[in-house]
Design a protein around this motif. Structure first.
Motif, PDB file in Angstrom:
ATOM      1  N   UNK A 192      11.522  -3.924   7.286  1.00  0.00           N
ATOM      2  CA  UNK A 192      11.793  -2.716   8.065  1.00  0.00           C
ATOM      3  C   UNK A 192      10.993  -1.529   7.544  1.00  0.00           C
ATOM      4  N   UNK A 193      10.472  -0.733   8.468  1.00  0.00           N
ATOM      5  CA  UNK A 193       9.618   0.398   8.126  1.00  0.00           C
ATOM      6  C   UNK A 193      10.325   1.415   7.236  1.00  0.00           C
ATOM      7  N   UNK A 194      11.641   1.577   7.405  1.00  0.00           N
ATOM      8  CA  UNK A 194      12.385   2.588   6.654  1.00  0.00           C
ATOM      9  C   UNK A 194      12.976   2.067   5.341  1.00  0.00           C
ATOM     10  N   UNK A 195      12.579   0.871   4.902  1.00  0.00           N
ATOM     11  CA  UNK A 195      13.071   0.314   3.636  1.00  0.00           C
ATOM     12  C   UNK A 195      12.639   1.176   2.460  1.00  0.00           C
ATOM     13  N   UNK A 228      13.625 -12.468  -3.629  1.00  0.00           N
ATOM     14  CA  UNK A 228      14.822 -12.220  -4.437  1.00  0.00           C
ATOM     15  C   UNK A 228      15.925 -11.522  -3.649  1.00  0.00           C
ATOM     16  N   UNK A 229      15.634 -11.154  -2.401  1.00  0.00           N
ATOM     17  CA  UNK A 229      16.618 -10.479  -1.566  1.00  0.00           C
ATOM     18  C   UNK A 229      16.848  -9.026  -1.939  1.00  0.00           C
ATOM     19  N   UNK A 230      15.879  -8.422  -2.588  1.00  0.00           N
ATOM     20  CA  UNK A 230      16.035  -7.041  -3.067  1.00  0.00           C
ATOM     21  C   UNK A 230      15.568  -5.999  -2.061  1.00  0.00           C
ATOM     22  N   UNK A 231      14.975  -6.439  -0.950  1.00  0.00           N
ATOM     23  CA  UNK A 231      14.587  -5.520   0.114  1.00  0.00           C
ATOM     24  C   UNK A 231      15.470  -5.830   1.317  1.00  0.00           C
ATOM     25  N   UNK A 232      16.388  -4.928   1.613  1.00  0.00           N
ATOM     26  CA  UNK A 232      17.360  -5.140   2.670  1.00  0.00           C
ATOM     27  C   UNK A 232      16.672  -5.197   4.040  1.00  0.00           C
ATOM     28  N   UNK A 233      17.036  -6.206   4.824  1.00  0.00           N
ATOM     29  CA  UNK A 233      16.503  -6.350   6.169  1.00  0.00           C
ATOM     30  C   UNK A 233      15.200  -7.121   6.259  1.00  0.00           C
ATOM     31  N   UNK A 248       0.832  -1.203   0.000  1.00  0.00           N
ATOM     32  CA  UNK A 248       0.000   0.000   0.000  1.00  0.00           C
ATOM     33  C   UNK A 248       0.871   1.259   0.000  1.00  0.00           C
ATOM     34  N   UNK A 249       1.948   1.240   0.765  1.00  0.00           N
ATOM     35  CA  UNK A 249       2.861   2.378   0.869  1.00  0.00           C
ATOM     36  C   UNK A 249       3.544   2.673  -0.472  1.00  0.00           C
ATOM     37  N   UNK A 250       3.986   1.608  -1.170  1.00  0.00           N
ATOM     38  CA  UNK A 250       4.719   1.765  -2.431  1.00  0.00           C
ATOM     39  C   UNK A 250       3.811   1.733  -3.650  1.00  0.00           C
ATOM     40  N   UNK A 251       2.523   1.503  -3.460  1.00  0.00           N
ATOM     41  CA  UNK A 251       1.542   1.442  -4.539  1.00  0.00           C
ATOM     42  C   UNK A 251       1.855   0.340  -5.554  1.00  0.00           C
ATOM     43  N   UNK A 252       2.181  -0.839  -5.033  1.00  0.00           N
ATOM     44  CA  UNK A 252       2.394  -2.033  -5.854  1.00  0.00           C
ATOM     45  C   UNK A 252       1.618  -3.176  -5.200  1.00  0.00           C
ATOM     46  N   UNK A 253       1.564  -4.323  -5.856  1.00  0.00           N
ATOM     47  CA  UNK A 253       0.795  -5.441  -5.304  1.00  0.00           C
ATOM     48  C   UNK A 253       1.554  -6.126  -4.165  1.00  0.00           C
ATOM     49  N   UNK A 254       0.798  -6.785  -3.308  1.00  0.00           N
ATOM     50  CA  UNK A 254       1.395  -7.541  -2.203  1.00  0.00           C
ATOM     51  C   UNK A 254       2.284  -8.650  -2.739  1.00  0.00           C
ATOM     52  N   UNK A 255       1.845  -9.293  -3.811  1.00  0.00           N
ATOM     53  CA  UNK A 255       2.641 -10.380  -4.412  1.00  0.00           C
ATOM     54  C   UNK A 255       3.972  -9.849  -4.922  1.00  0.00           C
ATOM     55  N   UNK A 256       3.982  -8.647  -5.496  1.00  0.00           N
ATOM     56  CA  UNK A 256       5.234  -8.055  -5.992  1.00  0.00           C
ATOM     57  C   UNK A 256       6.197  -7.810  -4.828  1.00  0.00           C
ATOM     58  N   UNK A 257       5.681  -7.347  -3.699  1.00  0.00           N
ATOM     59  CA  UNK A 257       6.515  -7.138  -2.514  1.00  0.00           C
ATOM     60  C   UNK A 257       7.093  -8.471  -2.050  1.00  0.00           C
ATOM     61  N   UNK A 258       6.269  -9.519  -2.037  1.00  0.00           N
ATOM     62  CA  UNK A 258       6.738 -10.843  -1.636  1.00  0.00           C
ATOM     63  C   UNK A 258       7.852 -11.331  -2.560  1.00  0.00           C
ATOM     64  N   UNK A 259       7.701 -11.113  -3.857  1.00  0.00           N
ATOM     65  CA  UNK A 259       8.736 -11.523  -4.811  1.00  0.00           C
ATOM     66  C   UNK A 259      10.035 -10.754  -4.592  1.00  0.00           C
ATOM     67  N   UNK A 260       9.931  -9.462  -4.326  1.00  0.00           N
ATOM     68  CA  UNK A 260      11.120  -8.662  -4.049  1.00  0.00           C
ATOM     69  C   UNK A 260      11.833  -9.181  -2.802  1.00  0.00           C
ATOM     70  N   UNK A 261      11.075  -9.584  -1.809  1.00  0.00           N
ATOM     71  CA  UNK A 261      11.655 -10.160  -0.594  1.00  0.00           C
ATOM     72  C   UNK A 261      12.351 -11.488  -0.903  1.00  0.00           C
TER      73      UNK A 261
END
Length: 60
Positions: free
Chosen positions: A42-45, A26-31, A11-24
């Motif tokens: 992390x909230x500050x990602x 793939x290790x593309x979201x640090x922390x 919701x914060x980044x205006x993308x789908x939940x599944x896209x966020x899961x995929x980024x996680x």
């Protein structure tokens, strides 16, 4: 440190939940890490750059 769920980040980044899961995954979201069946981010990602953009488009 405060954390958000994949749904909250989506919701914060205006993308789908599944896209966020995929980024996680793939290790593309640090922390980000998985706690049971839930991704904890992390909230500050910051949102990772979109790899689909070419160098030419980025320079324009």
């Amino acid at each position: 440190m405060d954390y958000l769920s994949a749904k909250e980040v989506a919701e914060k980044w205006n993308i789908s939940r599944r896209r966020v899961q995929l980024l996680c995954e793939e290790g593309r979201i640090e922390g980000a890490f998985k706690l049971s069946d839930v991704w904890v981010i992390p909230k500050d990602s910051t949102k990772p750059a979109d790899r689909r953009k070419t160098k030419k488009e980025a320079n324009e």
